[in-house]
Write a protein that holds these residues in place. Structure first.
Motif, PDB file in Angstrom:
ATOM      1  N   LYS A 153       0.757  -1.264  -0.156  1.00  0.00           N
ATOM      2  CA  LYS A 153       0.007  -0.127  -0.041  1.00  0.00           C
ATOM      3  C   LYS A 153       1.016   1.249  -0.276  1.00  0.00           C
ATOM      4  O   LYS A 153       1.901   1.091   0.512  1.00  0.00           O
ATOM      5  CB  LYS A 153      -0.893   0.032   1.249  1.00  0.00           C
ATOM      6  CG  LYS A 153      -1.965  -0.950   1.136  1.00  0.00           C
ATOM      7  CD  LYS A 153      -2.817  -1.003   2.674  1.00  0.00           C
ATOM      8  CE  LYS A 153      -3.704  -2.017   2.679  1.00  0.00           C
ATOM      9  NZ  LYS A 153      -4.693  -2.095   3.821  1.00  0.00           N
ATOM     10  N   GLY A 154       0.348   2.409  -0.681  1.00  0.00           N
ATOM     11  CA  GLY A 154       1.019   3.587  -0.563  1.00  0.00           C
ATOM     12  C   GLY A 154       0.402   4.803  -0.773  1.00  0.00           C
ATOM     13  O   GLY A 154      -1.217   4.612  -1.158  1.00  0.00           O
ATOM     14  N   VAL A 155       0.797   5.806  -0.626  1.00  0.00           N
ATOM     15  CA  VAL A 155      -0.226   7.172  -0.610  1.00  0.00           C
ATOM     16  C   VAL A 155       0.431   7.720  -1.822  1.00  0.00           C
ATOM     17  O   VAL A 155       1.552   8.286  -1.999  1.00  0.00           O
ATOM     18  CB  VAL A 155      -0.062   8.135   0.612  1.00  0.00           C
ATOM     19  CG1 VAL A 155      -0.812   9.294   0.417  1.00  0.00           C
ATOM     20  CG2 VAL A 155      -0.628   7.393   1.739  1.00  0.00           C
ATOM     21  N   CYS A 156      -0.164   8.308  -2.966  1.00  0.00           N
ATOM     22  CA  CYS A 156       0.087   9.053  -3.915  1.00  0.00           C
ATOM     23  C   CYS A 156       0.734  10.344  -3.655  1.00  0.00           C
ATOM     24  O   CYS A 156      -0.097  11.234  -2.995  1.00  0.00           O
ATOM     25  CB  CYS A 156      -1.020   9.193  -5.166  1.00  0.00           C
ATOM     26  SG  CYS A 156      -0.545  10.145  -6.424  1.00  0.00           S
ATOM     27  N   SER A 179      -4.315  10.223  -2.563  1.00  0.00           N
ATOM     28  CA  SER A 179      -5.035   9.025  -2.721  1.00  0.00           C
ATOM     29  C   SER A 179      -4.260   7.785  -2.136  1.00  0.00           C
ATOM     30  O   SER A 179      -3.047   7.476  -2.443  1.00  0.00           O
ATOM     31  CB  SER A 179      -5.495   8.821  -4.214  1.00  0.00           C
ATOM     32  OG  SER A 179      -6.075   9.729  -4.806  1.00  0.00           O
ATOM     33  N   GLU A 180      -4.801   6.871  -1.538  1.00  0.00           N
ATOM     34  CA  GLU A 180      -4.511   5.733  -0.677  1.00  0.00           C
ATOM     35  C   GLU A 180      -4.547   4.498  -1.918  1.00  0.00           C
ATOM     36  O   GLU A 180      -5.595   4.409  -2.734  1.00  0.00           O
ATOM     37  CB  GLU A 180      -5.352   5.314   0.363  1.00  0.00           C
ATOM     38  CG  GLU A 180      -4.787   6.127   1.318  1.00  0.00           C
ATOM     39  CD  GLU A 180      -5.249   5.754   2.807  1.00  0.00           C
ATOM     40  OE1 GLU A 180      -5.782   4.830   3.084  1.00  0.00           O
ATOM     41  OE2 GLU A 180      -5.126   6.496   3.854  1.00  0.00           O
ATOM     42  N   SER A 182      -3.644   0.580  -3.180  1.00  0.00           N
ATOM     43  CA  SER A 182      -3.159  -0.784  -2.840  1.00  0.00           C
ATOM     44  C   SER A 182      -3.026  -1.699  -4.120  1.00  0.00           C
ATOM     45  O   SER A 182      -3.864  -1.334  -5.008  1.00  0.00           O
ATOM     46  CB  SER A 182      -4.341  -1.539  -1.963  1.00  0.00           C
ATOM     47  OG  SER A 182      -4.607  -0.529  -0.713  1.00  0.00           O
ATOM     48  N   ILE A 197      -8.069   1.770  -5.357  1.00  0.00           N
ATOM     49  CA  ILE A 197      -8.224   3.166  -5.110  1.00  0.00           C
ATOM     50  C   ILE A 197      -9.483   3.658  -4.713  1.00  0.00           C
ATOM     51  O   ILE A 197     -10.487   3.529  -5.526  1.00  0.00           O
ATOM     52  CB  ILE A 197      -7.270   3.909  -6.157  1.00  0.00           C
ATOM     53  CG1 ILE A 197      -7.186   5.605  -5.581  1.00  0.00           C
ATOM     54  CG2 ILE A 197      -8.056   3.869  -7.551  1.00  0.00           C
ATOM     55  CD1 ILE A 197      -6.216   6.162  -6.649  1.00  0.00           C
ATOM     56  N   ASN A 198      -9.688   4.252  -3.565  1.00  0.00           N
ATOM     57  CA  ASN A 198     -10.905   4.934  -3.235  1.00  0.00           C
ATOM     58  C   ASN A 198     -11.776   3.969  -3.001  1.00  0.00           C
ATOM     59  O   ASN A 198     -13.294   4.177  -3.471  1.00  0.00           O
ATOM     60  CB  ASN A 198     -11.296   6.149  -4.054  1.00  0.00           C
ATOM     61  CG  ASN A 198     -10.555   7.224  -4.453  1.00  0.00           C
ATOM     62  OD1 ASN A 198      -9.891   7.532  -3.280  1.00  0.00           O
ATOM     63  ND2 ASN A 198     -10.278   7.641  -5.386  1.00  0.00           N
ATOM     64  N   VAL A 214       4.589   7.221  -5.300  1.00  0.00           N
ATOM     65  CA  VAL A 214       3.875   7.060  -3.868  1.00  0.00           C
ATOM     66  C   VAL A 214       5.078   6.922  -2.618  1.00  0.00           C
ATOM     67  O   VAL A 214       6.239   6.646  -2.744  1.00  0.00           O
ATOM     68  CB  VAL A 214       3.279   5.594  -4.080  1.00  0.00           C
ATOM     69  CG1 VAL A 214       2.000   5.653  -4.927  1.00  0.00           C
ATOM     70  CG2 VAL A 214       4.034   4.492  -4.339  1.00  0.00           C
ATOM     71  N   GLU A 216       5.436   4.512   0.540  1.00  0.00           N
ATOM     72  CA  GLU A 216       4.834   3.136   0.744  1.00  0.00           C
ATOM     73  C   GLU A 216       4.369   3.322   2.272  1.00  0.00           C
ATOM     74  O   GLU A 216       5.111   3.769   3.029  1.00  0.00           O
ATOM     75  CB  GLU A 216       5.665   2.044   0.669  1.00  0.00           C
ATOM     76  CG  GLU A 216       5.306   0.681   0.738  1.00  0.00           C
ATOM     77  CD  GLU A 216       6.178  -0.471   0.173  1.00  0.00           C
ATOM     78  OE1 GLU A 216       5.930  -1.735   0.381  1.00  0.00           O
ATOM     79  OE2 GLU A 216       7.423  -0.269  -0.177  1.00  0.00           O
ATOM     80  N   GLU A 217       3.319   2.589   2.566  1.00  0.00           N
ATOM     81  CA  GLU A 217       2.823   2.489   3.975  1.00  0.00           C
ATOM     82  C   GLU A 217       3.335   1.365   4.459  1.00  0.00           C
ATOM     83  O   GLU A 217       3.548   0.248   4.221  1.00  0.00           O
ATOM     84  CB  GLU A 217       1.329   2.769   4.035  1.00  0.00           C
ATOM     85  CG  GLU A 217       0.876   3.943   3.559  1.00  0.00           C
ATOM     86  CD  GLU A 217      -0.680   4.076   3.624  1.00  0.00           C
ATOM     87  OE1 GLU A 217      -1.291   2.991   3.359  1.00  0.00           O
ATOM     88  OE2 GLU A 217      -1.276   5.175   4.169  1.00  0.00           O
TER      89      GLU A 217
END
Length: 217
Positions: A153-156, A179-180, A182, A197-198, A214, A216-217
């Motif tokens: 997972k990551g955040v743009c 945007s998150e 996966s 996404i969303n 992104v 990464e989470e």
């Protein structure tokens, strides 16, 4: 310094990872869309003025004086992009060409006041870092979405391709900064990816994945 000279220095700065790497004349020619011979002539001229170091068959790097000028131009460009989006309600695919004109304004006071008005932003609407008035850039651990493995997972946080066509594509599919994302699966055949996404799954091409940054989470 002419606008053309500023544009060359800015191009070397950006292609050379903010002035840290040597940039070939062919790379500069491709970015500016001109002949390599014309680039060589200009780079030699800039070297004579002390803005770049040039070695034949190797390319050009910026001197400390060149880096300062380039960072100032990039700072102005990206601050104007923030202003256009946040204060004048432009969309992120409309601002680049306008900022290209505004980046050559010479008033240091105007740019410092603009920075203050915008509350000292660190990134432009495309996720690119904004140099501060000393030319320093805040570094991040961003990677391309394509480098993530399945179930990651990551955040743009940015886009590599800032063309109007790509930004409109992202708007169409509701992909934006923050945007998150996966990674659901990857296709071995063409390296396309299925992402979530969303709350919605969608398939994206390798090209798209290689143009989204992104963290990464």
């Amino acid at each position: 310094m002419t606008l053309t000279e500023e544009n060359y220095i800015k191009t070397i700065y950006q292609l050379g990872k903010y002035g840290t790497l040597t940039v070939s004349t062919n790379s500069i020619a491709e970015a500016i869309e001109t002949k390599a011979s014309s680039v060589t002539d200009m780079v030699k001229k800039l070297a004579e003025k002390g803005y770049v170091n040039y070695k034949r068959y190797q390319g050009a790097t910026l001197t400390s004086k060149g880096k300062k000028i380039a960072a100032d131009v990039v700072r102005k460009h990206r601050l104007w992009e923030v202003f256009l989006v946040e204060k004048l309600n432009f969309s992120w695919d409309e601002v680049h060409d306008i900022a290209e004109q505004l980046e050559h304004i010479k008033s240091e006071k105007l740019i410092n006041e603009l920075d203050k008005l915008l509350d000292y932003p660190t990134h432009d609407p495309h996720g690119d870092p904004i140099p501060d008035k000393s030319g320093d850039i805040k570094k991040s651990d961003k990677v391309l979405l394509f480098s993530l493995t399945e179930n990651a997972k990551g955040v743009c946080v940015g886009v590599k391709d800032t063309s109007s066509a790509f930004l409109k594509y992202l708007d169409k599919h509701k992909i934006a900064l923050g945007s998150e994302i996966s990674v659901v699966s990857r296709e071995d055949f063409d390296d396309s990816m299925v992402i979530k996404i969303n709350g919605t799954e969608m398939s994206i091409s390798q090209t798209v994945a290689n143009n989204l940054f992104v963290i990464e989470e």
